[in-house]
Design a protein around this motif. Structure first.
Motif, PDB file in Angstrom:
ATOM      1  N   UNK A 129     -40.847 -12.660 -43.452  1.00  0.00           N
ATOM      2  CA  UNK A 129     -39.894 -11.572 -43.634  1.00  0.00           C
ATOM      3  C   UNK A 129     -38.854 -11.560 -42.517  1.00  0.00           C
ATOM      4  N   UNK A 130     -39.300 -11.815 -41.297  1.00  0.00           N
ATOM      5  CA  UNK A 130     -38.351 -11.871 -40.180  1.00  0.00           C
ATOM      6  C   UNK A 130     -37.343 -12.993 -40.382  1.00  0.00           C
ATOM      7  N   UNK A 131     -37.824 -14.149 -40.817  1.00  0.00           N
ATOM      8  CA  UNK A 131     -36.923 -15.281 -41.054  1.00  0.00           C
ATOM      9  C   UNK A 131     -35.931 -14.962 -42.167  1.00  0.00           C
ATOM     10  N   UNK A 132     -36.416 -14.311 -43.235  1.00  0.00           N
ATOM     11  CA  UNK A 132     -35.522 -13.970 -44.342  1.00  0.00           C
ATOM     12  C   UNK A 132     -34.436 -13.011 -43.866  1.00  0.00           C
ATOM     13  N   UNK A 133     -34.842 -11.986 -43.140  1.00  0.00           N
ATOM     14  CA  UNK A 133     -33.846 -11.007 -42.667  1.00  0.00           C
ATOM     15  C   UNK A 133     -32.850 -11.657 -41.708  1.00  0.00           C
ATOM     16  N   UNK A 134     -33.327 -12.533 -40.861  1.00  0.00           N
ATOM     17  CA  UNK A 134     -32.417 -13.197 -39.921  1.00  0.00           C
ATOM     18  C   UNK A 134     -31.436 -14.106 -40.663  1.00  0.00           C
ATOM     19  N   UNK A 135     -31.946 -14.862 -41.624  1.00  0.00           N
ATOM     20  CA  UNK A 135     -31.084 -15.785 -42.363  1.00  0.00           C
ATOM     21  C   UNK A 135     -30.031 -15.035 -43.166  1.00  0.00           C
ATOM     22  N   UNK A 136     -30.427 -13.979 -43.864  1.00  0.00           N
ATOM     23  CA  UNK A 136     -29.472 -13.238 -44.689  1.00  0.00           C
ATOM     24  C   UNK A 136     -28.535 -12.390 -43.831  1.00  0.00           C
ATOM     25  N   UNK A 137     -28.989 -11.944 -42.672  1.00  0.00           N
ATOM     26  CA  UNK A 137     -28.083 -11.204 -41.771  1.00  0.00           C
ATOM     27  C   UNK A 137     -26.936 -12.103 -41.305  1.00  0.00           C
ATOM     28  N   UNK A 138     -27.257 -13.333 -40.967  1.00  0.00           N
ATOM     29  CA  UNK A 138     -26.214 -14.284 -40.566  1.00  0.00           C
ATOM     30  C   UNK A 138     -25.272 -14.561 -41.733  1.00  0.00           C
ATOM     31  N   UNK A 139     -25.825 -14.673 -42.949  1.00  0.00           N
ATOM     32  CA  UNK A 139     -24.979 -14.922 -44.115  1.00  0.00           C
ATOM     33  C   UNK A 139     -24.054 -13.738 -44.372  1.00  0.00           C
ATOM     34  N   UNK A 140     -24.551 -12.510 -44.228  1.00  0.00           N
ATOM     35  CA  UNK A 140     -23.717 -11.333 -44.479  1.00  0.00           C
ATOM     36  C   UNK A 140     -22.552 -11.275 -43.490  1.00  0.00           C
ATOM     37  N   UNK A 141     -22.783 -11.684 -42.258  1.00  0.00           N
ATOM     38  CA  UNK A 141     -21.697 -11.702 -41.282  1.00  0.00           C
ATOM     39  C   UNK A 141     -20.583 -12.643 -41.732  1.00  0.00           C
TER      40      UNK A 141
END
Length: 995
Positions: free
Chosen positions: A974-986
């Motif tokens: 879950x941490x990896x998913x949130x980190x990956x998608x947070x970078x994508x949203x930026x």
């Protein structure tokens, strides 16, 4: 005889005696250092009996040359006269270049081998302590250590002692050395020794009295303050004392090094304090320790320092060790340790590793320790620190079959002895089998292979590793199956409670149900039961390695109930190991694939052939389904046949995805998520396209006309058109028709509507097969517009009324069924809309941004976590797809590479064209692939679609396993998913809303 003939005869004799370089050997035998012994046949015969006659001869010459004046003749005379010395000395020189170096540095040390008293044949710690007692400094200790090592090696190589005795002697020598090193350290700093009581706890092979010749010696330090001393100063003194003791053993000088002392098994490892008090140790173990730390404590033994304190430590930690199996994450922790060992190996070394490789020493040790932890809680007889002793106790208690235990005992002794011989050669720490023929020859001869040493060694090695390779099967499952097969008769050596206990330890949440399934599968004298008793160990191993072992076992029982009487089924699983293993992985990975299989169990046959898991080409699927449709008597039967093909192909795709068959050759699926996802998307798209084409043909046939009055084309939209379907996706389509010449618009429209409507009806008939839901909402005017439009109507609508969102939706339009020519003409019609010749105007860009913002605000389900919603959440599929589609609509008129229905290809093209920074493209691609794979994983696990992560713990664990995470890593997933998608949203915010 001529001189040359005598020379050739001598060289031939030397070759027959095992020398590989007879010229050099003859020269050394004739060298002054060996005169007059060199010409004696007794010496040549004795050299011939060694592992490496050339090495032994070179070592003997070096030893003779190093003798002081007058001592050389004594050495040679004694050597010729005393066979015991001759055998011992030459055996050591022929096996160990390292010990030959020691003898050359200390030429008088050979006398330690002259005679062994009866009491010296099996020396223990006390005898070694006596031998090391005169050492008052580190260098003297090293010399005396190697003298003792020389005698151990001589007894070992000549067969006076076996592996187990040798390993125990090495551990006892290490114990004596640690005591001597602590004594030296204390003498150098008596003020530190006076402030504390220090105990040294032997761990690992030292603690278990099964040490190697060259190995780190694992220890833990525990201290208590001396009377009247405060804790801080006492622990500081103990730490200095322990550190000095370690350096005495570990430092390298002209006399070499003894071995490194490794204290990394202490609480917190190298980050924790070197020395702790007993209470501090216990507080850590009770609150923070991991499962592997209790496994390590199985071998804890006081070896040096304060004996009473060491005993108190072992007494205090023992109950914690035997309660470890009750820990909540016991099985995931154990599985994670197992994988960490496997993954730590460089690929090039895995097959050469005696210790960590497949079928190696760690496999035996790991499984024995695991069984001890599982059953030692209630059976004190299993609480042994030595591997072979523990294995014998497991066999005596009925936890391991006696024959299996004997086989593992023999394999363990062979592998450890080979490891010893390899390390002895240069006194270096290694666990790798050599590759050089000369080294293999020496190793083989040292192990008693004298005919064809290299071939015999390799054959034995392969035989033993193959026997160990299925050790989990041997140690866990066969006794279990033997128990459940005879529980009702009361004959099982492993009782019902013990069997249930073992199942719980292996991860089964419902052991009672699992026992019922095993009893049903394995009991009886039928051929089916006999074969399943052979198969189940492999399957149970895989089930236990999954997130839901219970589901895997239940699935196997259902499949076997359906197919158990089919000879080909049992033969397939028995004769093709890959089929059984793949079946186990598929059955325990979630609900979707087992549900598909149980509706058509004969699809098991796909699992046995690598070609069976390759996706079938789209044209082949179309051909098969069309043939099935033509054979059917009714439209309903035709679509049922098409659905049957779809079911089989869905299973093929899901099974290939689960077992990793879609990854590029030689690459684990978790390391190639993009290519795997692309192949799954292509396969699902081809399957659904062929099914829709089959349903359309069935609808046409139902009208009873030679030819419908209009041509009809089915255009895939959305993920369907983009070849990006997931397992739970609907099929978005629109319908376009064109009347044949002379047919009125009204009649053509009625016929087209009837065909489309009938196709949808047929596909929505109730069925046990997974539904193929047709979604037509992307047509002009959405649900309010007509289901089918003519080509002319589409042209008129798009010219006058088309909205920007409709142009955007057409970016993924692709013909999939019906009239191919009409489909291609339709693409020509819409290309100017989706790839505007002048790009997008500012108003259109603002409208797309407004629509995206409105969708984010209105369509995210109430209560959904926006950080984990794969479709509409932050950095999810919608974010990335809208960003890519905006780039396409703005620039595809000038950049033909952007004219693709596929998101990943468009991303790559945008980067290649310079429209997108490659780093941004990589961030977006990674997030899109991850979100898509999560959706696939959720569908595979739950059997129902869900746009976020499941809340059920087992389902979440299964999703994590699909994504390549180790057991117990749901939080990290879950941490990896949130980190990956947070970078994508930026990136999306910058490109979509600001760019």
């Amino acid at each position: 005889m001529p001189v040359g003939g005598r020379r050739d005869s001598r060289y031939g004799q030397l070759l027959r005696r095992g020398f590989t370089d007879p010229t050099a050997a003859a020269g050394l035998l004739d060298a002054p250092a060996l005169a007059p012994a060199g010409g004696d046949g007794v010496l040549a015969d004795a050299l011939a009996a060694t592992a490496d006659p050339d090495l032994a001869l070179r070592g003997l010459v070096r030893l003779a040359e190093a003798q002081p004046e007058g001592e050389r003749s004594r050495l040679l005379d004694t050597l010729l006269a005393a066979k015991p010395l001759r055998d011992r000395l030459l055996a050591v020189l022929g096996a160990s270049e390292g010990l030959a170096d020691h003898l050359a540095r200390h030429p008088a040390e050979w006398q330690a081998l002259v005679a062994f008293e009866t009491a010296d044949l099996h020396p223990g710690t006390e005898e070694f302590e006596t031998a090391l007692a005169p050492a008052t400094d580190p260098d003297t200790l090293r010399v005396r250590y190697y003298r003792a090592l020389l005698t151990i090696a001589a007894r070992d190589i000549t067969g006076t002692t076996g592996f187990a005795e040798t390993a125990a002697e090495l551990a006892d020598l290490a114990t004596a050395t640690l005591r001597a090193a602590l004594r030296i350290a204390g003498n150098e700093a008596p003020e530190d020794a006076a402030q504390c009581r220090l105990a040294v706890i032997g761990m690992g092979k030292c603690g278990g009295r099964e040490l190697n010749y060259v190995s780190d010696v694992d220890v833990i330090f525990v201290a208590e303050l001396a009377e009247g001393v405060e804790e801080g100063p006492a622990l500081q003194a103990a730490t200095r004392l322990a550190g000095r003791m370690m350096r005495v053993c570990s430092d390298t000088t002209a006399e070499g090094t003894i071995w490194p002392v490794d204290a990394n098994l202490r609480p917190e490892g190298r980050n924790g304090p070197l020395v702790r008090t007993l209470s501090s140790h216990l507080a850590y173990y009770r609150r923070w320790a991991k499962t592997w730390e209790f496994q390590a404590l199985l071998k804890a033994r006081p070896v040096a320092g304060d004996q009473a304190l060491g005993d108190a430590y072992c007494t205090a930690v023992a109950p914690l060790v035997w309660q470890a199996v009750e820990r909540e994450n016991f099985v995931p922790d154990v599985q994670q340790m197992r994988r960490r060992v496997e993954q730590s190996l460089p690929a090039a070394q895995a097959e050469r590793e005696l210790k960590l490789g497949p079928g190696g020493l760690r496999d035996v040790e790991f499984a024995v320790q695991l069984l001890q932890l599982v059953h030692g809680r209630t059976d004190p007889e299993l609480r042994r620190s030595t591997t072979l002793d523990a294995l014998a106790a497991l066999a005596a208690g009925g936890y391991v079959g006696r024959q299996d235990a004997a086989s593992l005992d023999a394999s363990y002794r062979f592998l450890r002895t080979a490891e010893h011989r390899i390390q002895l050669h240069r006194l270096r720490r290694t666990h790798l089998m050599p590759t050089d023929d000369a080294e293999l020859r020496r190793l083989g001869r040292s192990l008693g292979f004298t005919g064809e040493p290299v071939q015999e060694l390799n054959a034995a090695w392969r035989r033993h590793t193959a026997g160990v390779r299925r050790l989990h099967e041997k140690l866990f499952y066969r006794p279990l199956l033997d128990a459940v097969a005879r529980l009702e008769a009361g004959q099982a050596r492993l009782g019902q409670d013990a069997a249930a206990e073992r199942l719980v330890a292996l991860g089964y949440a419902d052991p009672a149900s699992a026992l019922r399934h095993l009893t049903a599968l394995a009991s009886g004298v039928t051929r089916k039961a006999a074969i399943q008793r052979t198969l189940l160990p492999v399957l149970l191993d895989r089930f236990a390695d999954s997130a839901d072992p219970d589901a895997g076992l239940l699935g196997f029982r259902k499949v076997s109930d359906a197919l158990g009487t089919s000879p080909w089924y049992l033969r397939l699983l028995r004769d093709q190991g890959a089929a059984a293993e793949n079946l186990a992985r598929v059955l325990s990975a979630g609900r979707l694939a087992p549900d598909l299989l149980l509706r058509a169990p004969e699809a098991v046959a796909l699992l046995g052939d690598p070609a069976g898991l390759r996706p079938r080409p789209g044209p082949a699927l179309h051909q098969e389904i069309q043939a099935a449709v033509r054979r059917a008597d009714t439209p309903e039967a035709a679509v049922a046949a098409a659905r049957g093909v779809r079911r089989r192909e869905l299973f093929r795709t899901a099974a290939a995805d689960i077992v990793g068959a879609y990854a590029p050759e030689g690459t684990p699926a978790a390391e190639a998520p993009g290519p795997v996802l692309d192949r799954v998307g292509d396969a699902l798209t081809d399957i659904n396209a062929a099914t829709i084409a089959g349903a359309l043909s069935a609808a046409v046939a139902a009208r009873g006309e030679d030819e419908p009055p209009t041509r009809l084309a089915v255009i895939a939209m959305g993920r369907f058109g983009g070849h990006e379907l997931s397992y739970g996706s609907d099929a978005d389509v629109i319908f376009v028709h064109e009347p044949h010449e002379g047919v009125s618009e009204q009649r053509a429209a009625e016929a087209a509507f009837a065909l489309a409507n009938e196709m949808i009806r047929l596909l929505q008939l109730p069925s046990i097969d997974p539904p193929l839901l047709i979604d037509t909402d992307l047509r002009p005017e959405g649900r309010s517009g007509p289901l089918v439009r003519s080509y002319r109507s589409f042209a008129a609508y798009y010219q006058r009324w088309s909205l920007v969102w409709e142009s955007q939706a057409l970016l993924r339009a692709e013909p999939v069924a019906g009239d191919a020519g009409l489909g291609e003409r339709f693409l020509g019609l819409i290309d100017p809309l989706r790839y505007p010749p002048d790009g997008l105007g500012d108003d259109a860009v603002r409208e797309i941004r407004r629509l995206k913002a409105r969708m984010e605000a209105e369509r995210l389900p109430r209560g959904a976590d926006p950080t984990t919603h794969t479709k509409l959440g932050r950095g999810g599929l919608s974010d990335i797809e809208w960003t890519v589609q905006l780039l396409q609509m703005r620039h595809a008129h000038a950049e033909p590479a952007l004219r693709t229905t596929r998101t990943r290809r468009a991303l790559a093209a945008a980067a290649e064209c310079g429209l997108l920074d490659p780093a941004d493209a990589e961030v977006l691609d990674e997030a899109w692939v991850l979100a898509s794979r999560v959706r696939n994983a959720v569908m595979l696990v739950r059997g129902r679609p869900l746009d976020t992560f499941p809340t059920d713990a087992r389902e979440s664990a299964a999703v994590a396993r699909y994504l390549g995470y180790e057991p117990g890593a749901v939080g990290r997933m879950l941490d990896d998913y949130r980190r990956t998608t947070r970078r994508a949203r930026a990136v999306v915010d910058r490109l979509f809303y600001e760019g």
